[in-house]
Scaffold this motif. Sequence first.
Motif, short mmCIF file in Angstrom:
data_model
loop_
_atom_site.label_atom_id
_atom_site.label_comp_id
_atom_site.label_asym_id
_atom_site.label_seq_id
_atom_site.Cartn_x
_atom_site.Cartn_y
_atom_site.Cartn_z
N PHE A 52 0.85 -1.21 0.05
CA PHE A 52 0.05 0.07 -0.07
C PHE A 52 0.72 1.31 -0.09
N TRP A 53 1.83 1.36 0.89
CA TRP A 53 2.39 2.39 1.08
C TRP A 53 3.55 2.71 -0.11
N GLY A 54 4.02 1.44 -0.73
CA GLY A 54 4.67 1.59 -2.05
C GLY A 54 3.91 2.25 -3.09
N LYS A 55 2.90 1.96 -3.31
CA LYS A 55 1.75 2.43 -4.34
C LYS A 55 1.61 4.05 -3.83
N VAL A 56 1.47 4.45 -2.91
CA VAL A 56 1.14 5.59 -2.50
C VAL A 56 2.39 6.47 -2.69
N ALA A 57 3.58 6.03 -2.22
CA ALA A 57 4.71 6.72 -2.48
C ALA A 57 4.92 6.81 -3.92
N ALA A 58 4.86 5.95 -4.70
CA ALA A 58 5.09 5.90 -6.42
C ALA A 58 4.32 7.06 -6.85
N MET A 59 2.94 7.18 -6.51
CA MET A 59 2.05 8.16 -6.89
C MET A 59 2.29 9.46 -6.64
N ILE A 60 2.82 9.60 -5.51
CA ILE A 60 3.15 11.01 -4.82
C ILE A 60 4.28 11.44 -5.71
N ILE A 61 5.32 10.48 -5.82
CA ILE A 61 6.42 11.00 -6.49
C ILE A 61 6.07 11.36 -8.17
N PHE A 62 5.28 10.60 -8.66
CA PHE A 62 4.92 11.07 -10.06
C PHE A 62 4.21 12.19 -10.30
N VAL A 63 3.14 12.68 -9.31
CA VAL A 63 2.42 13.83 -9.30
C VAL A 63 3.50 14.96 -8.97
N GLY A 64 4.48 14.75 -7.90
CA GLY A 64 5.25 15.95 -7.62
C GLY A 64 6.42 16.05 -8.54
N PHE A 65 6.59 15.10 -9.32
CA PHE A 65 7.85 15.10 -10.36
C PHE A 65 7.10 16.07 -11.15
N ASN A 66 5.98 15.68 -11.86
CA ASN A 66 5.42 16.40 -13.04
C ASN A 66 5.18 17.88 -12.65
N LEU A 67 4.84 18.05 -11.51
CA LEU A 67 4.47 19.57 -11.01
C LEU A 67 5.86 20.31 -10.89
N THR A 68 6.85 19.59 -10.58
CA THR A 68 8.03 20.21 -10.55
C THR A 68 8.65 20.69 -11.59
N PHE A 69 8.59 19.82 -12.78
CA PHE A 69 9.57 19.86 -13.82
C PHE A 69 8.68 20.21 -15.04
N PHE A 70 7.34 19.88 -14.98
CA PHE A 70 6.48 20.30 -16.30
C PHE A 70 6.92 21.95 -16.62
N PRO A 71 6.58 22.78 -15.49
CA PRO A 71 6.37 24.19 -15.58
C PRO A 71 7.87 24.43 -16.17
N GLN A 72 8.86 23.62 -15.81
CA GLN A 72 10.20 24.40 -16.22
C GLN A 72 10.34 24.25 -17.80
N PHE A 73 9.59 23.36 -18.45
CA PHE A 73 9.62 23.37 -19.77
C PHE A 73 9.14 24.60 -20.53
N LEU A 74 7.86 25.04 -19.82
CA LEU A 74 7.54 26.41 -20.17
C LEU A 74 8.19 27.57 -19.83
N LEU A 75 8.60 27.49 -18.66
CA LEU A 75 9.62 28.78 -18.40
C LEU A 75 10.90 28.73 -19.24
N GLY A 76 11.36 27.64 -19.60
CA GLY A 76 12.48 27.78 -20.57
C GLY A 76 12.03 28.26 -22.13
N TYR A 77 11.08 27.80 -22.39
CA TYR A 77 10.60 28.32 -23.91
C TYR A 77 10.12 29.76 -23.65
N LEU A 78 9.64 30.16 -22.46
CA LEU A 78 9.40 31.56 -22.46
C LEU A 78 10.74 32.62 -22.21
N GLY A 79 12.03 31.89 -21.92
CA GLY A 79 13.18 32.74 -22.06
C GLY A 79 13.84 32.68 -20.71
#
Length: 550
Positions: free
Chosen positions: A432-459
């Motif tokens: 159970f905790w394994g799955k919870v952690a994997a999903m938290i990591i997935f969400v946290g990861f995308n929220l951290t790094f996807f905006p950085q594509f946009l930031l870079g694209y904007l300069g």
Amino acid sequence: MSGTLVEPHAHSGHRPPEEVENYIAAEHSVRSWLLTVDHKRIGILYMVSITLFFFIGGVMATLIRLELMTPKGDILKSADEYNRLFTQHGIVMIFFFLIPSIPAVLGNFLIPLQIGARDLAFPKLNLLSWYIFIIGGAISLGVMVTGGVDTGWTFYTPFSSMYSNTNVIATAIGVFIVGFSSILTGLNFIVTIHTMRCPGMTWGRLPLFCWATYATSLVQVLGTPVLAITIALLGLERLLHVGIFDPKLGGDPVLFQHMFWFYSHPAVYIMVLPSFGVLNEIIPCFSRRPIFGYKFMAGAILAISMLGFLVWGHHMFVSGQSMYAGMIFAILSLLVGIPSGIKVFNWTATMYKGQIIGKTPMLYALGFVGLFTIGGLTGLMLASLAIDVHVHDTYFVVAHFHYIMVGGATMAYLGGLHFWWPKISGRMYPEFWGKVAAMIIFVGFNLTFFPQFLLGYLGMPRRYYEYRPEFQILHVMSTAGSSILAVGFAMPLVYLILSLWYSPKAPANPWGATGLEWTTPSPPPPYNFETTPIVTEGPYQYDHDEVAHA
Ligand code: HEM
Ligand SMILES: [Cu+2]
């Protein structure tokens, strides 16, 4: 030649292996761990060390993200301090966490088990590699507490050779030393896979994890010496002004970039190829299907490892290299997309009509496939000369490589750690905790790094301490994501340690997986196999209606 010819361990010679139940319980003293030549214990030594480095690097990342929450510099005292922080974050994460992660931890533990051997070819050299790693790591940690270094993990000249007034030489020595650990480990793996496969374990039956570690080892052995020379020259230039990189003395600062990237592009494959190996074990097991296109998978891994040596110039499109060189490097880099595409296609084809079992390792594997694809496709964008001129040195690049190194390689390491945890520790992890952690990591990861594509694209440029106010909203999203990510990464640390006491004992083969490692008890005995196994069939013979057309 089989693994049975390995000499018994010197310090446990008084105890015949049959009486010893497993490699963990075999001996308890600290000395027995620090002087062990058992590949499984050495894997554990690496696991503990790189976990420490991962959390040190993680604290630095958190400070970087906190600083970037607002446009003005506030948390850190100065821009200089910020420079030291991202430099050391990069050095720790790349040289002391990601490069050793899968090879040195899982590779050490699994290669002899997967090929039916009793240990690696050179067990003492293996222990020496760990000590070299620790010495390099101690020097680098020493640098951090005594003022740090501010050149970026890329050590570009002439800043590093002439202007930086931080601890460049001590850092260079730390990285130089740790390189030898990487070279010796690679050498050990290559010789082991060549000479110690048990009867019947032909190259065509080798588990793909071994193929991936083998290809990685080739890159480690061929590429790392170039890094060592480059770093040594940097030290000489800084200390004695020998005139290799300084134009006033007849040198060329861009030469440094060529030499650095000649190693460091292949090094990105040292970081990601082993993940392919981990996925190739997890996906067939949790789809109950043989891997689709075994030969293509092994071939693609080898192709990527060799092509990786021909593309370094894509880091230097704007460094003044000729346009024609740029075009050739762009074309060669785009070619890497082909074997990478083959891998993603084959993983998908393996899962197609499979019976997907959503255990924690599989969640990490699925996360990997998606995030690696985003990382790879944005790599192709960066490899296109015309795009890279605009986004070079922006957050777009930062997002690209984090999608591969964190979304990809780190996820694969965690997936592999969960997959083999029952074998390594003899205990199950809490699902159970394994799955919870994997999903938290997935969400946290995308929220951290996807905006950085946009930031870079904007300069938004990378490596800046302050920024224009219009970038703030995306930076705040990224920082919010990083705090979620931090929670996700802390969770496995806690529950895996607790599992050693509170989780049920693991059976020999909890996942019904194929592979020789699963034929040993969990945890395996010190010598792995009582009698040398004999292999009579290929890997990944999972039963399923569709098996026929594999
Ligand atoms: C399809 C495969 C890939 C392609 C075509 C590709 C392409 C590129 C290009 C062109 C850049 C330079 C961008 C710039 O600085 O302007 C870059 C940067 C980078 N890539 Fe990739 N990449 C690929 C895969 C990977 C992988 C597998 C990793 C790591 C495991 C990786 C890690 C990095 C890193 C660390 C940097 C930034 C280096 C720095 O300046 O600090 N890339 N990539
Ligand atoms: Cu590259």
